[in-house]
Design a protein around this motif. Structure first.
Motif, PDB file in Angstrom:
ATOM      1  N   TYR A   5       0.759  -1.194  -0.009  1.00  0.00           N
ATOM      2  CA  TYR A   5       0.124   0.082   0.009  1.00  0.00           C
ATOM      3  C   TYR A   5       0.771   1.261   0.084  1.00  0.00           C
ATOM      4  O   TYR A   5       0.822   2.055  -0.736  1.00  0.00           O
ATOM      5  N   VAL A   6       1.875   1.345   0.728  1.00  0.00           N
ATOM      6  CA  VAL A   6       2.881   2.454   0.875  1.00  0.00           C
ATOM      7  C   VAL A   6       3.714   2.664  -0.356  1.00  0.00           C
ATOM      8  O   VAL A   6       3.638   3.884  -0.815  1.00  0.00           O
ATOM      9  N   GLU A   7       4.048   1.375  -0.840  1.00  0.00           N
ATOM     10  CA  GLU A   7       4.923   1.461  -2.198  1.00  0.00           C
ATOM     11  C   GLU A   7       3.912   1.814  -3.315  1.00  0.00           C
ATOM     12  O   GLU A   7       4.656   2.768  -4.158  1.00  0.00           O
ATOM     13  N   ALA A   8       2.709   1.706  -3.291  1.00  0.00           N
ATOM     14  CA  ALA A   8       1.898   2.021  -4.297  1.00  0.00           C
ATOM     15  C   ALA A   8       1.648   3.515  -4.544  1.00  0.00           C
ATOM     16  O   ALA A   8       1.304   4.293  -5.460  1.00  0.00           O
ATOM     17  N   GLY A   9       2.032   4.029  -3.604  1.00  0.00           N
ATOM     18  CA  GLY A   9       1.917   5.644  -3.198  1.00  0.00           C
ATOM     19  C   GLY A   9       3.033   6.476  -3.958  1.00  0.00           C
ATOM     20  O   GLY A   9       3.069   7.474  -3.894  1.00  0.00           O
ATOM     21  N   LEU A  10       4.301   5.820  -4.460  1.00  0.00           N
ATOM     22  CA  LEU A  10       5.609   6.366  -4.686  1.00  0.00           C
ATOM     23  C   LEU A  10       5.259   6.678  -6.171  1.00  0.00           C
ATOM     24  O   LEU A  10       4.553   6.024  -6.925  1.00  0.00           O
ATOM     25  N   GLY A  11       6.208   7.778  -6.463  1.00  0.00           N
ATOM     26  CA  GLY A  11       5.981   8.275  -7.783  1.00  0.00           C
ATOM     27  C   GLY A  11       7.256   7.341  -8.727  1.00  0.00           C
ATOM     28  O   GLY A  11       8.221   6.953  -7.899  1.00  0.00           O
ATOM     29  N   PRO A  12       7.231   7.711  -9.893  1.00  0.00           N
ATOM     30  CA  PRO A  12       8.255   7.330 -10.562  1.00  0.00           C
ATOM     31  C   PRO A  12       9.489   7.830 -10.031  1.00  0.00           C
ATOM     32  O   PRO A  12       9.769   9.221  -9.954  1.00  0.00           O
ATOM     33  N   GLY A  13      10.882   7.041 -10.075  1.00  0.00           N
ATOM     34  CA  GLY A  13      11.993   7.669  -9.399  1.00  0.00           C
ATOM     35  C   GLY A  13      11.933   7.762  -8.015  1.00  0.00           C
ATOM     36  O   GLY A  13      13.143   8.143  -7.427  1.00  0.00           O
ATOM     37  N   ASP A  14      10.851   7.434  -7.327  1.00  0.00           N
ATOM     38  CA  ASP A  14      10.941   7.872  -5.845  1.00  0.00           C
ATOM     39  C   ASP A  14      11.823   6.699  -5.054  1.00  0.00           C
ATOM     40  O   ASP A  14      11.729   5.359  -5.976  1.00  0.00           O
ATOM     41  N   ASP A  15      12.351   6.703  -4.061  1.00  0.00           N
ATOM     42  CA  ASP A  15      13.215   5.842  -3.195  1.00  0.00           C
ATOM     43  C   ASP A  15      12.441   4.641  -2.578  1.00  0.00           C
ATOM     44  O   ASP A  15      11.599   5.247  -1.670  1.00  0.00           O
ATOM     45  N   HIS A  16      12.441   3.606  -3.009  1.00  0.00           N
ATOM     46  CA  HIS A  16      11.638   2.472  -2.094  1.00  0.00           C
ATOM     47  C   HIS A  16      11.771   2.314  -0.972  1.00  0.00           C
ATOM     48  O   HIS A  16      11.106   2.008  -0.162  1.00  0.00           O
ATOM     49  N   TYR A  17      13.381   2.585  -0.675  1.00  0.00           N
ATOM     50  CA  TYR A  17      13.650   2.471   0.666  1.00  0.00           C
ATOM     51  C   TYR A  17      13.052   3.233   1.899  1.00  0.00           C
ATOM     52  O   TYR A  17      12.559   2.728   2.918  1.00  0.00           O
ATOM     53  N   GLN A  18      12.418   4.358   1.335  1.00  0.00           N
ATOM     54  CA  GLN A  18      11.708   5.377   2.078  1.00  0.00           C
ATOM     55  C   GLN A  18      10.409   4.572   2.592  1.00  0.00           C
ATOM     56  O   GLN A  18       9.839   5.055   3.643  1.00  0.00           O
ATOM     57  N   ALA A  19       9.806   3.799   1.684  1.00  0.00           N
ATOM     58  CA  ALA A  19       8.424   3.078   1.992  1.00  0.00           C
ATOM     59  C   ALA A  19       8.939   2.428   3.534  1.00  0.00           C
ATOM     60  O   ALA A  19       8.226   2.352   4.392  1.00  0.00           O
ATOM     61  N   ARG A  20       9.776   1.408   3.439  1.00  0.00           N
ATOM     62  CA  ARG A  20      10.177   0.527   4.597  1.00  0.00           C
ATOM     63  C   ARG A  20      10.568   1.431   5.635  1.00  0.00           C
ATOM     64  O   ARG A  20      10.349   1.034   6.846  1.00  0.00           O
ATOM     65  N   TYR A  21      11.535   2.546   5.421  1.00  0.00           N
ATOM     66  CA  TYR A  21      11.896   3.253   6.350  1.00  0.00           C
ATOM     67  C   TYR A  21      10.986   3.853   7.250  1.00  0.00           C
ATOM     68  O   TYR A  21      10.839   3.713   8.602  1.00  0.00           O
ATOM     69  N   LEU A  22       9.753   4.426   6.556  1.00  0.00           N
ATOM     70  CA  LEU A  22       8.896   5.274   7.435  1.00  0.00           C
ATOM     71  C   LEU A  22       7.895   4.180   8.083  1.00  0.00           C
ATOM     72  O   LEU A  22       7.435   4.601   9.175  1.00  0.00           O
ATOM     73  N   LEU A  23       7.510   3.209   7.455  1.00  0.00           N
ATOM     74  CA  LEU A  23       7.000   2.254   7.939  1.00  0.00           C
ATOM     75  C   LEU A  23       7.479   1.657   9.383  1.00  0.00           C
ATOM     76  O   LEU A  23       6.911   1.755  10.414  1.00  0.00           O
ATOM     77  N   GLU A  24       8.764   1.362   9.307  1.00  0.00           N
ATOM     78  CA  GLU A  24       9.648   1.094  10.591  1.00  0.00           C
ATOM     79  C   GLU A  24       9.455   2.092  11.441  1.00  0.00           C
ATOM     80  O   GLU A  24       9.419   1.995  12.584  1.00  0.00           O
ATOM     81  N   GLN A  25       9.843   3.555  11.109  1.00  0.00           N
ATOM     82  CA  GLN A  25       9.647   4.505  11.954  1.00  0.00           C
ATOM     83  C   GLN A  25       8.227   4.835  12.651  1.00  0.00           C
ATOM     84  O   GLN A  25       8.221   5.012  13.759  1.00  0.00           O
ATOM     85  N   LEU A  26       7.320   4.160  11.820  1.00  0.00           N
ATOM     86  CA  LEU A  26       5.817   4.372  12.584  1.00  0.00           C
ATOM     87  C   LEU A  26       5.477   3.011  13.189  1.00  0.00           C
ATOM     88  O   LEU A  26       4.399   3.016  13.582  1.00  0.00           O
ATOM     89  N   GLY A  27       6.503   2.224  13.419  1.00  0.00           N
ATOM     90  CA  GLY A  27       6.218   1.006  14.396  1.00  0.00           C
ATOM     91  C   GLY A  27       5.404  -0.027  13.455  1.00  0.00           C
ATOM     92  O   GLY A  27       4.859  -0.921  14.186  1.00  0.00           O
ATOM     93  N   LEU A  28       5.608  -0.279  12.338  1.00  0.00           N
ATOM     94  CA  LEU A  28       4.656  -1.300  11.424  1.00  0.00           C
ATOM     95  C   LEU A  28       6.022  -1.954  10.765  1.00  0.00           C
ATOM     96  O   LEU A  28       7.112  -1.450  10.393  1.00  0.00           O
ATOM     97  N   THR A  29       5.711  -3.277  10.570  1.00  0.00           N
ATOM     98  CA  THR A  29       6.555  -4.259   9.845  1.00  0.00           C
ATOM     99  C   THR A  29       6.647  -4.226   8.453  1.00  0.00           C
ATOM    100  O   THR A  29       7.496  -4.375   7.307  1.00  0.00           O
ATOM    101  N   GLY A  30       5.243  -3.687   7.889  1.00  0.00           N
ATOM    102  CA  GLY A  30       5.172  -3.588   6.345  1.00  0.00           C
ATOM    103  C   GLY A  30       4.406  -5.242   5.861  1.00  0.00           C
ATOM    104  O   GLY A  30       3.830  -5.059   4.972  1.00  0.00           O
ATOM    105  N   GLU A  31       4.384  -5.925   6.775  1.00  0.00           N
ATOM    106  CA  GLU A  31       3.618  -7.106   6.640  1.00  0.00           C
ATOM    107  C   GLU A  31       2.162  -7.315   6.776  1.00  0.00           C
ATOM    108  O   GLU A  31       1.525  -8.152   6.856  1.00  0.00           O
ATOM    109  N   GLU A  32       1.802  -6.343   7.582  1.00  0.00           N
ATOM    110  CA  GLU A  32       0.545  -6.129   8.138  1.00  0.00           C
ATOM    111  C   GLU A  32      -0.683  -6.427   6.813  1.00  0.00           C
ATOM    112  O   GLU A  32      -0.485  -5.905   5.970  1.00  0.00           O
TER     113      GLU A  32
END
Ligand SMILES: Nc1ncnc2c1ncn2[C@@H]1O[C@H](COP(=O)(O)OP(=O)(O)O)[C@@H](O)[C@H]1O
Ligand SMILES: [Mg+2]
Length: 237
Positions: A89-116
């Motif tokens: 869901y978070v990755e689908a919000g990225l635009g072309p050229g956006d850094d996919h690492y940010q999706a994981r990083y922000l989920l983690e910052q927000l206490g989520l694993t990404g697997e929910e």
């Protein structure tokens, strides 16, 4: 010359059925500007933010977005669509050229694993995933409708710090007075279909509003007296 606004709404009017919700509303947001949008429940704040996001067409008025400027909108109720995990869901919000690492990083910052599984998350988890989705692309303009709903205090403080450190323009709707006071630099007040704006943050809002209302009352008194005088003159000359 001042740089052109990133987003500019001009002379916006919208009526749902009865009385006009918005009439002749203007809102313009420049790079890095942080606006709080204030108004009573039902005054049209969420609707105006959706117009700014391009999701609602007003009856009249224009919407300009600076070419190339990126906008992300956080709705009051996130819609996860068909996504199987919060990361998807978070990755689908990225635009072309956006850094996919940010999706994981922000989920983690927000206490989520990404697997929910979005179908089985709590209100708080849903809001945190939705925040990760709008923050991950680092947009030029963030439109946030009640971003602190369902968040605990440490997460609200984290979000405040995160928004504070970014250079993007912000339009904020929130019931959280401290959050608004700390972040906003400009206040836009929606009242009875019209908007008024001051170049000061929410901390200055209540005093300003009371002045505006007192002035309005004085004008109304003057008008009433004038009408009485005119009626008197019409009757008695
Ligand atoms: N799509 C719609 N159709 C009909 N009425 C709507 C629609 N969207 C909002 N409204 C009405 O417009 C008013 C303002 O809603 P809203 O923009 O959510 O206000 P706020 O966010 O300030 O509480 C409410 O009375 C709401 O019921
Ligand atoms: Mg609302």
């Amino acid at each position: 010359m001042a740089p052109p606004p990133l987003i500019q709404l001009k002379d916006i009017s919208l009526t749902f059925g009865g009385t006009p919700l918005l009439s002749g509303v203007e809102l313009s947001v420049s790079a890095g500007e942080r606006v709080c949008l204030i108004g009573r429940n039902g005054s049209g704040k969420s609707t105006l933010l959706r117009i700014a996001a391009g999701l609602v067409e007003p009856d009249a008025g224009s919407r300009f977005v600076q070419p190339g400027a990126t906008i992300r909108y956080l709705p009051q109720e996130p819609d996860f669509g068909e996504h199987k995990t919060t990361l998807a869901y978070v990755e689908a919000g990225l635009g072309p050229g956006d850094d996919h690492y940010q999706a994981r990083y922000l989920l983690e910052q927000l206490g989520l694993t990404g697997e929910e599984d979005p179908a089985h998350v709590s209100g708080g988890e849903a809001r945190r995933a939705a925040l990760a989705r709008v923050l991950a692309p680092s947009p030029d303009i963030l439109l946030l409708d009640e971003p602190t709903n369902h968040l605990d205090l440490p997460t609200i403080e984290w979000l405040e710090g995160e928004l504070e450190s970014r250079r993007c323009a912000l339009v904020l709707i929130s019931h959280d007075r401290r959050f608004l006071t700390n972040l906003s630099r400009t206040t836009a007040w929606l009242d009875r279909g019209r908007i008024r704006q001051i170049a000061r943050g929410f901390g200055a809002f209540e005093e300003w509003r009371d002045e505006v209302l007192a002035e309005e009352e004085r004008e109304q008194h003057k008008l009433d007296r004038k009408i009485v005088n005119e009626e008197h003159w019409l009757r008695y000359g």
